[in-house]
Design a protein around this motif. Structure first.
Motif, short mmCIF file in Angstrom:
data_model
loop_
_atom_site.label_atom_id
_atom_site.label_comp_id
_atom_site.label_asym_id
_atom_site.label_seq_id
_atom_site.Cartn_x
_atom_site.Cartn_y
_atom_site.Cartn_z
N ALA A 1 4.61 0.81 13.69
CA ALA A 1 4.72 2.41 13.85
C ALA A 1 5.78 2.75 13.44
O ALA A 1 7.28 2.74 13.72
CB ALA A 1 4.35 1.89 15.58
N TYR A 2 5.58 3.91 13.09
CA TYR A 2 6.95 4.97 13.17
C TYR A 2 7.58 4.92 14.54
O TYR A 2 7.37 5.78 15.82
CB TYR A 2 6.96 6.13 12.48
CG TYR A 2 7.88 7.46 12.87
CD1 TYR A 2 8.75 6.96 11.41
CD2 TYR A 2 7.99 8.41 13.42
CE1 TYR A 2 10.13 8.30 11.73
CE2 TYR A 2 9.25 8.79 13.56
CZ TYR A 2 9.95 8.98 12.49
OH TYR A 2 11.15 9.79 12.90
N SER A 3 8.95 4.48 14.64
CA SER A 3 9.47 4.33 15.93
C SER A 3 11.09 5.14 16.12
O SER A 3 11.64 5.61 14.65
CB SER A 3 9.75 3.15 16.59
OG SER A 3 8.33 2.66 16.54
N GLU A 4 11.20 5.98 17.31
CA GLU A 4 12.59 5.99 17.47
C GLU A 4 12.85 5.84 18.56
O GLU A 4 12.39 6.11 19.91
CB GLU A 4 12.80 8.09 17.59
CG GLU A 4 12.19 8.07 15.57
CD GLU A 4 12.07 10.03 16.54
OE1 GLU A 4 13.80 11.04 16.35
OE2 GLU A 4 11.62 10.70 16.36
N ILE A 5 14.30 4.41 18.49
CA ILE A 5 14.95 3.80 19.68
C ILE A 5 16.49 3.93 19.96
O ILE A 5 16.75 3.87 19.63
CB ILE A 5 13.73 2.68 20.13
CG1 ILE A 5 13.23 2.39 19.71
CG2 ILE A 5 14.50 2.23 20.72
CD1 ILE A 5 11.87 1.03 19.51
N ILE B 1 0.75 -1.02 0.13
CA ILE B 1 -0.13 0.21 -0.13
C ILE B 1 1.06 1.29 0.30
O ILE B 1 1.89 1.44 0.37
CB ILE B 1 -1.13 -0.57 1.23
CG1 ILE B 1 -0.33 0.31 2.47
CG2 ILE B 1 -1.72 -0.65 0.98
CD1 ILE B 1 -0.42 -0.01 3.59
N PRO B 2 0.17 2.20 -0.84
CA PRO B 2 1.11 3.42 -0.41
C PRO B 2 0.49 4.20 0.86
O PRO B 2 -0.57 3.85 1.66
CB PRO B 2 0.83 4.38 -1.65
CG PRO B 2 -0.46 3.56 -2.39
CD PRO B 2 -0.65 2.53 -1.58
N ALA B 3 1.14 5.58 1.03
CA ALA B 3 0.34 6.71 2.33
C ALA B 3 -0.71 7.47 1.36
O ALA B 3 -1.85 7.15 0.39
CB ALA B 3 1.71 7.97 2.20
N TRP B 4 -1.98 7.70 2.01
CA TRP B 4 -2.81 7.76 1.86
C TRP B 4 -3.14 8.78 1.12
O TRP B 4 -4.43 9.10 0.30
CB TRP B 4 -3.59 8.51 2.76
CG TRP B 4 -4.39 7.24 3.93
CD1 TRP B 4 -3.90 7.03 5.13
CD2 TRP B 4 -5.46 7.14 4.05
NE1 TRP B 4 -4.59 5.80 5.59
CE2 TRP B 4 -6.33 5.40 4.78
CE3 TRP B 4 -6.84 6.58 2.72
CZ2 TRP B 4 -6.99 4.82 5.11
CZ3 TRP B 4 -7.45 6.57 2.92
CH2 TRP B 4 -7.84 4.84 4.37
N ALA B 5 -2.38 9.87 1.05
CA ALA B 5 -2.36 11.08 -0.24
C ALA B 5 -1.77 10.92 -1.45
O ALA B 5 -1.92 11.34 -2.58
CB ALA B 5 -1.31 12.50 0.83
N ASP C 1 -7.04 12.89 3.44
CA ASP C 1 -6.20 13.04 2.20
C ASP C 1 -4.97 13.94 1.69
O ASP C 1 -4.40 14.02 0.93
CB ASP C 1 -7.25 13.86 1.19
CG ASP C 1 -7.99 13.12 0.68
OD1 ASP C 1 -8.01 12.14 0.36
OD2 ASP C 1 -9.09 13.76 0.37
N SER C 2 -4.17 14.48 3.20
CA SER C 2 -3.05 15.31 2.79
C SER C 2 -2.27 14.19 3.91
O SER C 2 -1.12 14.55 4.13
CB SER C 2 -3.27 16.27 3.59
OG SER C 2 -3.66 16.37 5.09
N GLN C 3 -2.49 13.16 4.58
CA GLN C 3 -2.06 12.35 5.14
C GLN C 3 -0.30 11.68 4.45
O GLN C 3 -1.04 10.63 3.13
CB GLN C 3 -2.24 10.96 5.98
CG GLN C 3 -2.40 11.97 6.86
CD GLN C 3 -3.61 11.54 7.91
OE1 GLN C 3 -3.92 9.77 8.35
NE2 GLN C 3 -3.86 11.73 9.02
N TRP C 4 0.91 11.81 4.54
CA TRP C 4 1.94 11.21 3.20
C TRP C 4 2.98 10.21 4.24
O TRP C 4 3.54 9.38 3.25
CB TRP C 4 2.79 12.17 3.18
CG TRP C 4 2.39 13.98 2.10
CD1 TRP C 4 1.51 14.03 2.07
CD2 TRP C 4 1.91 12.91 0.30
NE1 TRP C 4 1.23 15.12 1.04
CE2 TRP C 4 1.19 14.17 -0.08
CE3 TRP C 4 2.91 11.79 -0.49
CZ2 TRP C 4 0.88 14.30 -1.28
CZ3 TRP C 4 2.70 11.91 -1.77
CH2 TRP C 4 1.45 12.86 -2.20
N GLY C 5 2.27 10.33 5.52
CA GLY C 5 3.68 8.59 6.70
C GLY C 5 2.33 7.98 7.20
O GLY C 5 2.88 7.51 7.31
N SER C 6 0.79 8.26 6.80
CA SER C 6 0.20 6.98 7.47
C SER C 6 0.23 5.75 5.46
O SER C 6 -1.00 6.07 4.86
CB SER C 6 -0.90 7.45 7.78
OG SER C 6 -2.40 6.37 8.39
#
Length: 793
Positions: free
Chosen positions: A505-509, A75-79, A211-216
Motif C-alpha cells: 500500500a502507498y503509505s505516509e507515516i 508488473i506495471p500499472a494497469w494503464a 484502464d486509467s489507473q497509473w498507481g495501481s
C-alpha cells in the motif's frame, strides 16, 4: 574382416567377464543418470519456447523509486499496457494477465478455482495456446466471456459441448458464458491457467477505472513488437511516455517509475522479479555439470580398466602385427570393442530409463517426460550418447594397445610404462575430486534445508487451520460459531498469513523528523485476535483491542523493519506517529517484533497492520492437538450452513509455509541421488582397478605371506596407493566445492555458514568409501592360499 573383428571383440569381452561386467554396469548407470538429468535440463530450457512469436514477446516490468526504497515489481500499472500500444507503432499488441482466485459454480458443482486468470482479448493472438473451439480474436472480447481448458470443461460439463453455456462466478454468482475451449496449457509454460475470464469483465463492468489507473499494480503485462524493433531503443522512450501520462501523479505521490522489458524466453529461468513459477538457471547449470561429470567418471572407468589390462593384450597385438596387421586396423578393432560395450550399455540404459523415469518425474515434482518413447528423438539422443562415449573413451586405449612393439612383446620384455600408470592415477584423482565435490555439496544442501526448517520464524505456525472465506457477509457469524466448536482454542480474521502473500500500500507515516514519509509498504489487514493468535511479540505500545473502538479505523501497527525505515532508533519512539494509508488516517499504536512473513529467500521487509473487517478473506483457527479430524468435520458442517455457496477449502499453515521450499527440497533430493550414483560409479572403477592391481601383484602377495606378512599388512600395502590419490583429490576438491556452494547459497537471504567440518566429513567419507572398496579385494587376496599364486611361477 569385420565379422572376424566382431568375434574377437566378443571373445575378449567374454574372457574377462568380471571387468566387462564392471565396465557395462558403470556405463549403464552413468548413461542412465546423465540422460535423466539432461532430460530435466532440456525441459527447463524449453520453457516458453513453443510460442512462434516468442522472440518478439516481452514482459513489461517496473522499478518504483520512493523516498525510502526502490521496489522491483514484475508488473506495471494497469494503464501502462493499453497506452503503450496506442503511443508506439512498433508495439503490435499488448496483453494484461491478472491472476484470479474465484468461486465457480454450475448447478450443484462448486469449486474454488485458484488457477484462473483474466486476460485481454489479444491473449490468443500474442501467445500460441491452442483453441479447440472458438475464434482466437473474439473469445475474450465481450464481458463475462470465459474460456475453459479441456480438463476443466469436462469437470463442469462432462461430455457435453460447453460453448454457449454459462457458469456462475465469484461469490455474487455472476453469469459467465463459455466462448471457447483450449488445450490444457503445456507443462513448460510459465503462464498457467485452467480458465480465462475476459478482462473486459473488469474494465467495462466491475472496475471501470482500471484502464486509467497509473498507481495501481495487479496485472502482468506483455507486449508483442515488430521483429525489426530495437527493444533497447524502444525502452529508452519509456521515461518520456511516463512523464506524458503520469508525470504529475508521480510528483504528487513521490513515486517515480522506470519501465523496462524482459524477453519472454528468459522469464522462467533468469528473471529475478518472480511471478514466473520459480525456475533456477543456477540449478540448470549445476545439473548440466553433474551430468557431464557422471559421464566423465564412467568414461574414466572404461579408460582405466582397458589400459590397465593392456599387458594381457600385448601378445595378441604383437602376433597380429607380425602377421601384417596395421596400426589403424588394430585401433579400429579396439574402438569397435569399446563401441560394442557401449551398445550393450545402451540397451541396458534404455531399460533402466523406462523403469526409473516415473520415479524421476515424481522426484522432480513435474512431468519431465511422458515416457522414453513419447519422443523418439530421445532414443536417438541416447544412442548418439552411447556411440560418442564408445568412440571417445576407446580412442586412447586403442592408441596405447596398437602402439606395442611386436619384438619386445614377443620376447616378454613388455611392461606397462610409467606414463600409463601416471594417467590411471590422474584419472582416479579426477574421479574422486568430482565425488568429493558432490559429497560436500550434498552436506551443505542438507544443512541449508535443515536450517530453513528449524529457523526461528517469529510466529507460531503449529495446529493452525486456515479457511478461505473470501470476505463473505456471513464470515463474522461463521467465525463466532467456530469459536464454540469443541477442539477449537482460538480464531481470528486476516487478509493474509505468513508465507501466503500480502498486499502492498502507498503509505505516509510520520518519521523521526516529524515529516510524513512516503513508502510503499507491505500490509496485513487483521482483527484484534490476530496478534495473539500467531504469538507475535509486541515490543512497544499495544496490540489491537476490543476495548478501543477507534482501533478499527484509526490504528496501525508496525514491525521493527518499518520502524527502522522511519528513522526511529527505539521502537517506543514510533508510538503515536501519524499515518495515512488507503484513505485512512490515524496513529501507530504498537510495534511487533520482526517475523518471517515471506520465505527465507527474502529479507524481512517493513510491514504495516491495520484492522479492516471487510478485507479479511481468511479465518485462522487454532486447533487442539487431539481429535483434529472430528474438529474439522464439525467446522465443515458449520461452513455448509453459513456459506453454502462456497466450497469448503482449508489448509494448515505449517504445511503451506513449508511448501515454499519444495523446489529446494526436490533439488536437494535429486542432487543427493545423482551424487550417490557418481560415487557408486567411482567405486566400481576403483573396484576394478583394485581387482586388477591385486591380480598383477598376486605373486608378490604370495611371497609376502610365506615370509610372515599379516592380513592387515597386505591390506595396507594394496590400499595405501589409492588412499594417497583420494587425499590429493580432497585437496583439489575442497576449494572448488567451497566456491560453487557459496554461490548457490547466495540465493537465500537467510543461509548457513560453510564450516570446516563439512569438508572434513566429505573427505573422510571419500576415504572410507575408498578403503571399503579396495579392502574387498585386498582382504580376499590376503587370506588366499599362497601356494596357488606361486605354483605357476
Amino acid at each position: 574382416m569385420i565379422r572376424n573383428y566382431f568375434k574377437i571383440a566378443w571373445r575378449n569381452l567374454w574372457r574377462r567377464r568380471g571387468f566387462t561386467l564392471i565396465n557395462i554396469t558403470g556405463l549403464s548407470i552413468g548413461m542412465t543418470a546423465s540422460f535423466l538429468m539432461l532430460l530435466y535440463v532440456g525441459f527447463e530450457l524449453s520453457y516458453d519456447t513453443f510460442h512462434s512469436k516468442g522472440d518478439d514477446i516481452y514482459r513489461v516490468v517496473a522499478d518504483i523509486k520512493t523516498p525510502s526504497d526502490n521496489i522491483e515489481a514484475n508488473i506495471p500499472a494497469w494503464a501502462v499496457p493499453p497506452n503503450l500500444q496506442k503511443d508506439f507503432p512498433e508495439i503490435i499488441s499488448a496483453v494484461r494477465i491478472n491472476e484470479l482466485n474465484m468461486i465457480v459454480r454450475k448447478d450443484d458443482l462448486k469449486f474454488k478455482e485458484t488457477n484462473a486468470i483474466a486476460a485481454d482479448s489479444s491473449f490468443f493472438s500474442v501467445f500460441d495456446f491452442k483453441l479447440l473451439q472458438g475464434n482466437p480474436k473474439e473469445v475474450l472480447t465481450k464481458q463475462f466471456s470465459i474460456v475453459l481448458s479441456e480438463t476443466t470443461a469436462k469437470k463442469y460439463f462432462g461430455d457435453q459441448n460447453p460453448v454457449g453455456k454459462s457458469l456462475k462466478i465469484r461469490e455474487e454468482g455472476l453469469n459467465a458464458t463459455v466462448t471457447g475451449i483450449m488445450e490444457d496449457f503445456p507443462k513448460n509454460s510459465h503462464i498457467k491457467a485452467d480458465m480465462i475470464l475476459s478482462l473486459t469483465t473488469f474494465t467495462q463492468n466491475l472496475e471501470k477505472t482500471l484502464d486509467s489507473q497509473w498507481g495501481s499494480y495487479d496485472a502482468a503485462a506483455y507486449i508483442l513488437v515488430n521483429s525489426e524493433t530495437d527493444t533497447e531503443q524502444l525502452a529508452s522512450k519509456f521515461p518520456a511516455f511516463l512523464e506524458k501520462h503520469s508525470g504529475e501523479f508521480m510528483k504528487q505521490s513521490k513515486m517515480f517509475v522506470t519501465l523496462s522489458l524482459e524477453p519472454l524466453k528468459d522469464l522462467y529461468l533468469k528473471s529475478t522479479r518472480g511471478g514466473t513459477g520459480g525456475g533456477s538457471i543456477t540449478n540448470v547449470y549445476i545439473f548440466s555439470i553433474i551430468a557431464f561429470f557422471i559421464l566423465l567418471i564412467a568414461s574414466i572407468n572404461f579408460i582405466n580398466l582397458t589400459t590397465a589390462r593392456s599387458v594381457e593384450r600385448a601378445k595378441e597385438v604383437g602376433i597380429r602385427k607380425v602377421m601384417g596387421a596395421e596400426k589403424q586396423h588394430l585401433s579400429l578393432q579396439f574402438i569397435g570393442e569399446s563401441i560394442i560395450t557401449c551398445l550393450i550399455a545402451f540397451i541396458i540404459t534404455t531399460l533402466l530409463t523406462l523403469l526409473f523415469l516415473p520415479f524421476f518425474n515424481e522426484a522432480a515434482g513435474k512431468v519431465i517426460s511422458e515416457g522414453l518413447f513419447s519422443n523418439y528423438a530421445n532414443i536417438f539422443k541416447l544412442l548418439g550418447m552411447s556411440l560418442a562415449i564408445g568412440i571417445f573413451a576407446g580412442i586412447y586405449p586403442s592408441l596405447v594397445l596398437s602402439s606395442f612393439k611386436p619384438i619386445q612383446v614377443l620376447k616378454g620384455n613388455f611392461s606397462t610404462g610409467g606414463k600409463g600408470v601416471l594417467l590411471r592415477k590422474s584419472l582416479v584423482i579426477i574421479q574422486f575430486t568430482i565425488s568429493i565435490i558432490l559429497i560436500t555439496g550434498t552436506i551443505i544442501i542438507y544443512n541449508q534445508m535443515e536450517y530453513m526448517r528449524n529457523q526461528e520464524l517469529g510466529f507460531n505456525k503449529e495446529h493452525l487451520l486456515i479457511l478461505e472465506a473470501q470476505s463473505s457477509s456471513s464470515q463474522l457469524a461463521l467465525k463466532e460459531a467456530i469459536d464454540n466448536v469443541p477442539g477449537v482454542k482460538f480464531t481470528s480474521l486476516g487478509s493474509s498469513v505468513p508465507g501466503g502473500g500480502n498486499s502492498s500500500a502507498y503509505s505516509e507515516i510520520e518519521n523521526k523528523s516529524g515529516d510524513l514519509q512516503i513508502a510503499n509498504l507491505d500490509l496485513y489487514f487483521v482483527d484484534h485476535n490476530y496478534v495473539p493468535q500467531f504469538d507475535l511479540k509486541v515490543i512497544a505500545g499495544r496490540a489491537f483491542s476490543k476495548d478501543f473502538a477507534s482501533d478499527s479505523t484509526k490504528a496501525m501497527m508496525l514491525n521493527e523493519e518499518a520502524v527502522k525505515l522511519l528513522g526511529y532508533s527505539d521502537p517506543k519512539e514510533a508510538i503515536g506517529a501519524r499515518f495515512k494509508q488507503w484513505g485512512r488516517e490515524g496513529q501507530v499504536i504498537g510495534v511487533i517484533k520482526n517475523f518471517h512473513f515471506n520465505s527465507l529467500h527474502d529479507n524481512i521487509g517493513p510491514l504495516t497492520m491495520r484492522m479492516e473487517t471487510n478485507r479479511n478473506d481468511l479465518i485462522t483457527v487454532k486447533l487442539a492437538p487431539t481429535n483434529i479430524k472430528q474438529t474439522i468435520s464439525a467446522i465443515e458442517k458449520l461452513w455448509g450452513s453459513f456459506l453454502p455457496e462456497q466450497p469448503f477449502d482449508y489448509f494448515f499453515l505449517n504445511e503451506s509455509f513449508n511448501e515454499q521450499y519444495k523446489n529446494e527440497e526436490r533439488f536437494g533430493n535429486l542432487f543427493l541421488y545423482f551424487a550417490g550414483l557418481a560415487i557408486l560409479i567411482s567405486c566400481l572403477g576403483l573396484l576394478g582397478l583394485a581387482a586388477y592391481s591385486t591380480l598383477q601383484r598376486k605373486r608378490e602377495i604370495g611371497i609376502r605371506k610365506v615370509i610372515g606378512a599379516s592380513v592387515s599388512e597386505i591390506v595396507n600395502l594394496l590400499s595405501k596407493d589409492f588412499l594417497k590419490l583420494v587425499i590429493i583429490a580432497f585437496a583439489i576438491a575442497s576449494p572448488i566445492a567451497w566456491y560453487v556452494m557459496s554461490n548457490w547459497l547466495q540465493d537465500f537471504a537467510f543461509r548457513i555458514d560453510i564450516k570446516w567440518w563439512m569438508f572434513l566429513l566429505s573427505g573422510g567419507s571419500a576415504i572410507c568409501i575408498a578403503i571399503l572398496t579396495v579392502s574387498f579385494h585386498a582382504i580376499k587376496a590376503s587370506i588366499s592360499n599362497p601356494v596357488h599364486s606361486l605354483r605357476t611361477e
